[in-house]
Design an enzyme around this catalytic site. Structure first.
Site, PDB file in Angstrom:
ATOM      1  N   SER A   1       0.840  -1.200   0.000  1.00 33.30           N
ATOM      2  CA  SER A   1       0.000   0.000   0.000  1.00 33.30           C
ATOM      3  C   SER A   1       0.879   1.257   0.000  1.00 33.30           C
ATOM      4  O   SER A   1       1.666   1.447  -0.935  1.00 33.30           O
ATOM      5  CB  SER A   1      -0.967  -0.065   1.189  1.00 33.30           C
ATOM      6  OG  SER A   1      -2.012   0.851   1.035  1.00 33.30           O
TER       7      SER A   1
ATOM      8  N   ASP B   1     -10.180  -5.655  -2.785  1.00 32.26           N
ATOM      9  CA  ASP B   1      -9.562  -4.595  -1.980  1.00 32.26           C
ATOM     10  C   ASP B   1     -10.426  -3.337  -2.109  1.00 32.26           C
ATOM     11  O   ASP B   1     -10.603  -2.817  -3.208  1.00 32.26           O
ATOM     12  CB  ASP B   1      -8.153  -4.362  -2.540  1.00 32.26           C
ATOM     13  CG  ASP B   1      -7.332  -3.376  -1.729  1.00 32.26           C
ATOM     14  OD1 ASP B   1      -7.915  -2.430  -1.167  1.00 32.26           O
ATOM     15  OD2 ASP B   1      -6.111  -3.544  -1.689  1.00 32.26           O
TER      16      ASP B   1
ATOM     17  N   HIS C   1      -7.370  -6.080   1.368  1.00 34.74           N
ATOM     18  CA  HIS C   1      -6.167  -5.251   1.557  1.00 34.74           C
ATOM     19  C   HIS C   1      -5.362  -5.680   2.786  1.00 34.74           C
ATOM     20  O   HIS C   1      -4.387  -5.035   3.145  1.00 34.74           O
ATOM     21  CB  HIS C   1      -6.616  -3.792   1.723  1.00 34.74           C
ATOM     22  CG  HIS C   1      -5.550  -2.761   1.474  1.00 34.74           C
ATOM     23  ND1 HIS C   1      -4.967  -2.567   0.234  1.00 34.74           N
ATOM     24  CD2 HIS C   1      -4.950  -1.840   2.286  1.00 34.74           C
ATOM     25  CE1 HIS C   1      -4.078  -1.591   0.310  1.00 34.74           C
ATOM     26  NE2 HIS C   1      -4.033  -1.133   1.547  1.00 34.74           N
TER      27      HIS C   1
END
Lengths: 282, 282
Positions: B151, B227, B260
């Protein structure tokens, strides 16, 4: 039939790691647990490994740090992780909020001492109520179950496995409390939950159970040699001795340099799951 | 020479998982990081993989949930996990204490905007100061380093790897922010740390860097299709497109059903480590 609430699910290693909550009749509280279900052909039922956690833990510790999913996915094992005590408004705790009694420290017994008798019934919860929930709500094969755990949860796995050898095909543990009647953690908990009922103590002490005739074909134990609790609280040599006397094949691996943490557990998690999987084949 | 304080070490998979603290000259704060060093022959130096974490994380998230130790032990890789921002008394934070700016959200830039310029210098910390600490205090081979992250940390890995292709042999990411200049998380952070300096923004945007001529031989990206940040914040298609235009071999794997979380990351951790290890051979 009680409702199961899904708190979260995430895809992992092709399967589903979920966290669930339900109202427990046995403990009188809401109980949270986690289940990993590997990818599997529609309609098949998978063997189940039960993992009982140690002092201070919830379902979350092993779920996050246990490193079991890769192996469970490969071997086709459902992995169930219950909490270690009832929790919530009105649930009694240790007076001093000690980590080794009360919340997070149910010791896998049904308490008979007040004020714990009302909610602290982890034995019945883990051996009766939660297995029924799992059988009902997940693709679990109730005829193929094994049990293991860590520390206080190793104590739980050993005593439950020794009490129900026909139900759990195999029993193993990481750094278990093998003789709670003889060590400080255990004596405090058994006295607090069971009072001075010496027969009840013996039913919740793996070494005493074996002395009194309980039998399983084999036990598999990993124990870190650098575990700070080894000499005072865990004492695996007592289990090795009683197994030798009873003719139980006890594999006790002393692991040099390893401590009591999930770094130790995760290192040997695959070995335990492989060992159970061998015994869970049809 | 600055002192390195050992906060904890545990044996794991035959190696040592440690957590360390030092006084950083660059950030002006104490900084905590974790290092896993596999078992290795005395005197040998091992390749290093750098893992940069995402928003809200410290070193601890991947250390506990990343499931990297088994593979690093097998492949002989040192695994370094820095923190994501400076922390401590007097360190500026987002006014609203938002999770996506300030503490836990350093975005791997050297801030030039007040009040962040004083401490928020994660670019220099991760690319200069901490590598020197690692080279000095661990059996690390500075000529064999790779970098990856998740991320915001995927953004850090991509921008650092693209800026120093001679230093990092390979670059990969889980669900990276590939074009911070074009998405809400990135625009907030770049504005807050760098003001309106559009050249500075371009130096901290992987897609812009590649458009402006930065090159690496290959990139390897895993992205969960479930996600929740995919469409608004991550937008891996922008990276795939600019790589196609630039002739960079970008492997973008869209993973159906994955979110995620670290359940996603841990599932594909081994693939990334294997990919880096291939490129870190002598």
């Amino acid at each position: 039939m009680m409702t199961l609430e899904t708190l979260s699910t995430s895809k992992a290693y092709g399967g589903v790691q979920g966290v669930y909550k339900h109202q427990s009749v046995v403990t009188g509280t809401e109980m949270t647990f986690s289940v990993f279900v590997p990818d599997h052909p529609e309609g098949t039922r998978l063997p189940v490994v039960w993992y009982l956690s140690g002092l201070t833990c919830t379902h979350a510790n092993v779920t996050e740090k246990g490193e079991f999913r890769a192996v469970c996915a490969r071997l086709g094992l459902i992995f169930v992780a219950p909490d270690t005590s009832p929790r919530g408004e009105g649930v009694a705790d240790d007076k001093e909020s000690a980590y080794d009694f009360g919340l997070g420290a149910g010791f896998y017994v049904d308490a008979i001492q007040e004020p714990f008798a009302k909610n602290y019934r982890m034995w019945s919860y883990v051996t009766e109520e939660l297995p029924a929930v799992i059988a009902r709500s997940f693709p679990a094969d109730a005829d193929r179950q094994s049990i293991f755990g860590h520390s206080m949860g190793g104590h739980g796995a050993l005593t439950i496995g020794l009490t129900y050898p026909e139900r759990y095909r195999s029993v193993s543990a990481f750094a278990p409390i093998v003789a709670p009647s003889q060590v400080p953690w255990g004596r405090k908990a058994l006295a607090g939950y069971l009072g001075d009922d010496s027969e009840a103590w013996e039913r919740h002490d793996a070494v005493a159970l074996i002395k009194n005739g309980a039998r399983v074909p084999a036990l598999f134990i990993d124990q870190g040699e650098s575990d700070v609790f080894l000499a005072q609280q865990l004492r695996p040599e007592l289990l090795a001795q009683v197994c030798a006397d009873a003719g139980i094949a006890c594999t006790l691996r002393m692991q040099p340099g390893y401590d009591h943490s999930y770094y130790f557990i995760s290192t040997f998690m695959a070995d335990h799951l492989e060992w159970h999987a061998e015994r869970l084949r049809d």
